[in-house]
Design a protein around this motif. Structure first.
Motif, PDB file in Angstrom:
ATOM      1  N   SER A  14     -22.848  13.666   0.432  1.00  0.00           N
ATOM      2  CA  SER A  14     -22.998  14.367   1.680  1.00  0.00           C
ATOM      3  C   SER A  14     -22.654  15.622   1.615  1.00  0.00           C
ATOM      4  O   SER A  14     -22.947  16.869   1.536  1.00  0.00           O
ATOM      5  N   TYR A  15     -20.968  15.495   2.120  1.00  0.00           N
ATOM      6  CA  TYR A  15     -20.029  16.217   2.111  1.00  0.00           C
ATOM      7  C   TYR A  15     -19.820  17.282   0.370  1.00  0.00           C
ATOM      8  O   TYR A  15     -19.972  18.168  -0.058  1.00  0.00           O
ATOM      9  N   LYS A  16     -20.146  16.224  -0.650  1.00  0.00           N
ATOM     10  CA  LYS A  16     -20.457  16.863  -2.043  1.00  0.00           C
ATOM     11  C   LYS A  16     -21.477  18.076  -1.945  1.00  0.00           C
ATOM     12  O   LYS A  16     -21.155  18.731  -2.648  1.00  0.00           O
ATOM     13  N   LEU A  17     -22.194  17.416  -1.847  1.00  0.00           N
ATOM     14  CA  LEU A  17     -23.522  18.684  -1.909  1.00  0.00           C
ATOM     15  C   LEU A  17     -23.570  20.089  -1.308  1.00  0.00           C
ATOM     16  O   LEU A  17     -24.155  20.341  -1.340  1.00  0.00           O
ATOM     17  N   GLU A  18     -23.307  19.669  -0.030  1.00  0.00           N
ATOM     18  CA  GLU A  18     -22.865  20.697   1.086  1.00  0.00           C
ATOM     19  C   GLU A  18     -21.850  21.597   0.380  1.00  0.00           C
ATOM     20  O   GLU A  18     -22.314  22.754   0.657  1.00  0.00           O
ATOM     21  N   ILE A  19     -21.252  21.177  -0.229  1.00  0.00           N
ATOM     22  CA  ILE A  19     -19.612  21.893  -0.906  1.00  0.00           C
ATOM     23  C   ILE A  19     -20.758  22.560  -1.622  1.00  0.00           C
ATOM     24  O   ILE A  19     -20.980  24.034  -2.276  1.00  0.00           O
ATOM     25  N   GLU A  20     -21.554  22.175  -3.038  1.00  0.00           N
ATOM     26  CA  GLU A  20     -22.170  22.579  -4.115  1.00  0.00           C
ATOM     27  C   GLU A  20     -23.105  23.600  -3.619  1.00  0.00           C
ATOM     28  O   GLU A  20     -23.261  24.824  -4.408  1.00  0.00           O
ATOM     29  N   LYS A  21     -23.554  23.448  -2.226  1.00  0.00           N
ATOM     30  CA  LYS A  21     -24.939  24.646  -1.761  1.00  0.00           C
ATOM     31  C   LYS A  21     -24.106  25.229  -1.125  1.00  0.00           C
ATOM     32  O   LYS A  21     -23.981  26.726  -1.536  1.00  0.00           O
ATOM     33  N   HIS A  22     -22.495  25.495  -0.878  1.00  0.00           N
ATOM     34  CA  HIS A  22     -22.100  26.608  -0.080  1.00  0.00           C
ATOM     35  C   HIS A  22     -20.991  27.462  -1.308  1.00  0.00           C
ATOM     36  O   HIS A  22     -21.051  28.712  -2.157  1.00  0.00           O
ATOM     37  N   PHE A  23     -21.290  26.730  -2.684  1.00  0.00           N
ATOM     38  CA  PHE A  23     -20.413  27.266  -3.969  1.00  0.00           C
ATOM     39  C   PHE A  23     -21.709  28.301  -4.826  1.00  0.00           C
ATOM     40  O   PHE A  23     -21.372  29.544  -4.669  1.00  0.00           O
ATOM     41  N   LEU A  69     -12.367  15.581  -8.497  1.00  0.00           N
ATOM     42  CA  LEU A  69     -13.363  16.249  -8.202  1.00  0.00           C
ATOM     43  C   LEU A  69     -12.642  17.070  -6.755  1.00  0.00           C
ATOM     44  O   LEU A  69     -13.278  17.353  -7.069  1.00  0.00           O
ATOM     45  N   VAL A  70     -12.109  16.489  -6.660  1.00  0.00           N
ATOM     46  CA  VAL A  70     -11.551  17.278  -5.411  1.00  0.00           C
ATOM     47  C   VAL A  70     -10.576  18.258  -5.397  1.00  0.00           C
ATOM     48  O   VAL A  70     -10.744  19.858  -5.576  1.00  0.00           O
ATOM     49  N   GLU A  71      -9.540  18.152  -6.700  1.00  0.00           N
ATOM     50  CA  GLU A  71      -8.433  19.026  -7.164  1.00  0.00           C
ATOM     51  C   GLU A  71      -9.718  20.135  -7.749  1.00  0.00           C
ATOM     52  O   GLU A  71      -9.274  21.324  -8.248  1.00  0.00           O
ATOM     53  N   ASN A  72     -10.578  19.441  -8.451  1.00  0.00           N
ATOM     54  CA  ASN A  72     -12.053  20.944  -9.372  1.00  0.00           C
ATOM     55  C   ASN A  72     -12.554  21.227  -8.114  1.00  0.00           C
ATOM     56  O   ASN A  72     -12.793  22.354  -8.335  1.00  0.00           O
ATOM     57  N   TYR A  73     -12.680  21.272  -7.064  1.00  0.00           N
ATOM     58  CA  TYR A  73     -13.133  21.584  -5.959  1.00  0.00           C
ATOM     59  C   TYR A  73     -12.154  22.707  -5.285  1.00  0.00           C
ATOM     60  O   TYR A  73     -12.755  23.847  -5.590  1.00  0.00           O
ATOM     61  N   LYS A  74     -11.390  22.473  -5.294  1.00  0.00           N
ATOM     62  CA  LYS A  74      -9.993  23.222  -5.122  1.00  0.00           C
ATOM     63  C   LYS A  74      -9.479  24.812  -5.898  1.00  0.00           C
ATOM     64  O   LYS A  74      -9.266  25.944  -5.908  1.00  0.00           O
ATOM     65  N   LYS A  75     -10.047  23.963  -6.903  1.00  0.00           N
ATOM     66  CA  LYS A  75      -9.465  25.368  -8.552  1.00  0.00           C
ATOM     67  C   LYS A  75     -10.442  26.318  -9.235  1.00  0.00           C
ATOM     68  O   LYS A  75     -10.195  27.013  -8.858  1.00  0.00           O
ATOM     69  N   ARG A  76     -11.771  25.527  -8.270  1.00  0.00           N
ATOM     70  CA  ARG A  76     -13.039  26.026  -8.638  1.00  0.00           C
ATOM     71  C   ARG A  76     -12.865  27.232  -7.923  1.00  0.00           C
ATOM     72  O   ARG A  76     -12.877  28.892  -7.595  1.00  0.00           O
ATOM     73  N   LEU A  77     -12.775  27.276  -5.933  1.00  0.00           N
ATOM     74  CA  LEU A  77     -12.382  27.618  -5.333  1.00  0.00           C
ATOM     75  C   LEU A  77     -11.621  28.772  -5.350  1.00  0.00           C
ATOM     76  O   LEU A  77     -11.808  30.499  -4.808  1.00  0.00           O
ATOM     77  N   GLU A  78     -10.196  28.359  -5.559  1.00  0.00           N
ATOM     78  CA  GLU A  78      -9.306  29.783  -6.530  1.00  0.00           C
ATOM     79  C   GLU A  78      -9.820  30.408  -6.943  1.00  0.00           C
ATOM     80  O   GLU A  78      -9.277  31.943  -6.292  1.00  0.00           O
ATOM     81  N   GLU A  79     -11.162  29.841  -8.070  1.00  0.00           N
ATOM     82  CA  GLU A  79     -10.959  31.225  -9.072  1.00  0.00           C
ATOM     83  C   GLU A  79     -11.585  32.675  -8.377  1.00  0.00           C
ATOM     84  O   GLU A  79     -11.824  32.586  -8.405  1.00  0.00           O
ATOM     85  N   PHE A  80     -13.036  31.499  -7.503  1.00  0.00           N
ATOM     86  CA  PHE A  80     -13.450  32.921  -5.726  1.00  0.00           C
ATOM     87  C   PHE A  80     -12.525  33.547  -5.186  1.00  0.00           C
ATOM     88  O   PHE A  80     -12.503  34.585  -5.138  1.00  0.00           O
ATOM     89  N   LYS A  81     -11.377  32.950  -4.785  1.00  0.00           N
ATOM     90  CA  LYS A  81     -10.592  33.226  -4.016  1.00  0.00           C
ATOM     91  C   LYS A  81     -10.103  34.663  -4.798  1.00  0.00           C
ATOM     92  O   LYS A  81      -9.641  35.731  -4.488  1.00  0.00           O
ATOM     93  N   GLU A  82      -9.577  34.212  -6.283  1.00  0.00           N
ATOM     94  CA  GLU A  82      -9.663  35.343  -7.076  1.00  0.00           C
ATOM     95  C   GLU A  82      -9.854  36.557  -7.758  1.00  0.00           C
ATOM     96  O   GLU A  82      -9.535  38.091  -7.090  1.00  0.00           O
ATOM     97  N   LYS A  83     -11.205  36.135  -7.485  1.00  0.00           N
ATOM     98  CA  LYS A  83     -12.617  37.508  -7.782  1.00  0.00           C
ATOM     99  C   LYS A  83     -12.303  38.224  -6.544  1.00  0.00           C
ATOM    100  O   LYS A  83     -12.744  39.789  -6.291  1.00  0.00           O
ATOM    101  N   LEU A  84     -12.401  37.562  -5.290  1.00  0.00           N
ATOM    102  CA  LEU A  84     -12.425  38.643  -4.179  1.00  0.00           C
ATOM    103  C   LEU A  84     -11.182  39.001  -4.241  1.00  0.00           C
ATOM    104  O   LEU A  84     -11.438  39.768  -1.879  1.00  0.00           O
ATOM    105  N   GLY A  85     -10.197  38.720  -4.059  1.00  0.00           N
ATOM    106  CA  GLY A  85      -8.556  38.758  -3.726  1.00  0.00           C
ATOM    107  C   GLY A  85      -8.333  38.337  -2.229  1.00  0.00           C
ATOM    108  O   GLY A  85      -7.658  39.151  -1.711  1.00  0.00           O
TER     109      GLY A  85
END
Length: 87
Positions: A14-23, A69-85
């Motif tokens: 369920s958390y995996k699905l929720e994280i994907e929805k938020h992404f 999987l958690v590390e991949n989520y964190k990497k994706r999140l860092e990429e988005f953070k960079e885009k947003l500053g």
């Protein structure tokens, strides 16, 4: 104990699905240049969902694929953070 493990695995899914929805919502907000909502999704993923997912994974035992999987989520999140500053 098996019943508890089954519930934990279900909650992990369920958390995996929720994280994907938020992404997905985060990507949409970035495309629409809605930085306020994008920031909300970043914080929600970072502070709430990933931490909860990690806690559930620890309870059933550290699985290498879940850790990756958690590390991949964190990497994706860092990429988005960079885009947003966002730091």
């Amino acid at each position: 104990m098996p019943k508890r493990i089954k519930k934990l695995k279900s909650s992990i899914d369920s958390y995996k699905l929720e994280i994907e929805k938020h992404f997905q919502k985060l990507e949409k907000d970035i495309e629409e240049k809605n930085e306020i909502l994008a920031g909300y999704h970043v914080k929600e993923i970072d502070k709430s969902l990933i931490n909860a997912l990690q806690n559930k994974i620890r309870l059933i035992g550290d699985n290498p694929t879940d850790k990756i999987l958690v590390e991949n989520y964190k990497k994706r999140l860092e990429e988005f953070k960079e885009k947003l500053g966002i730091e």
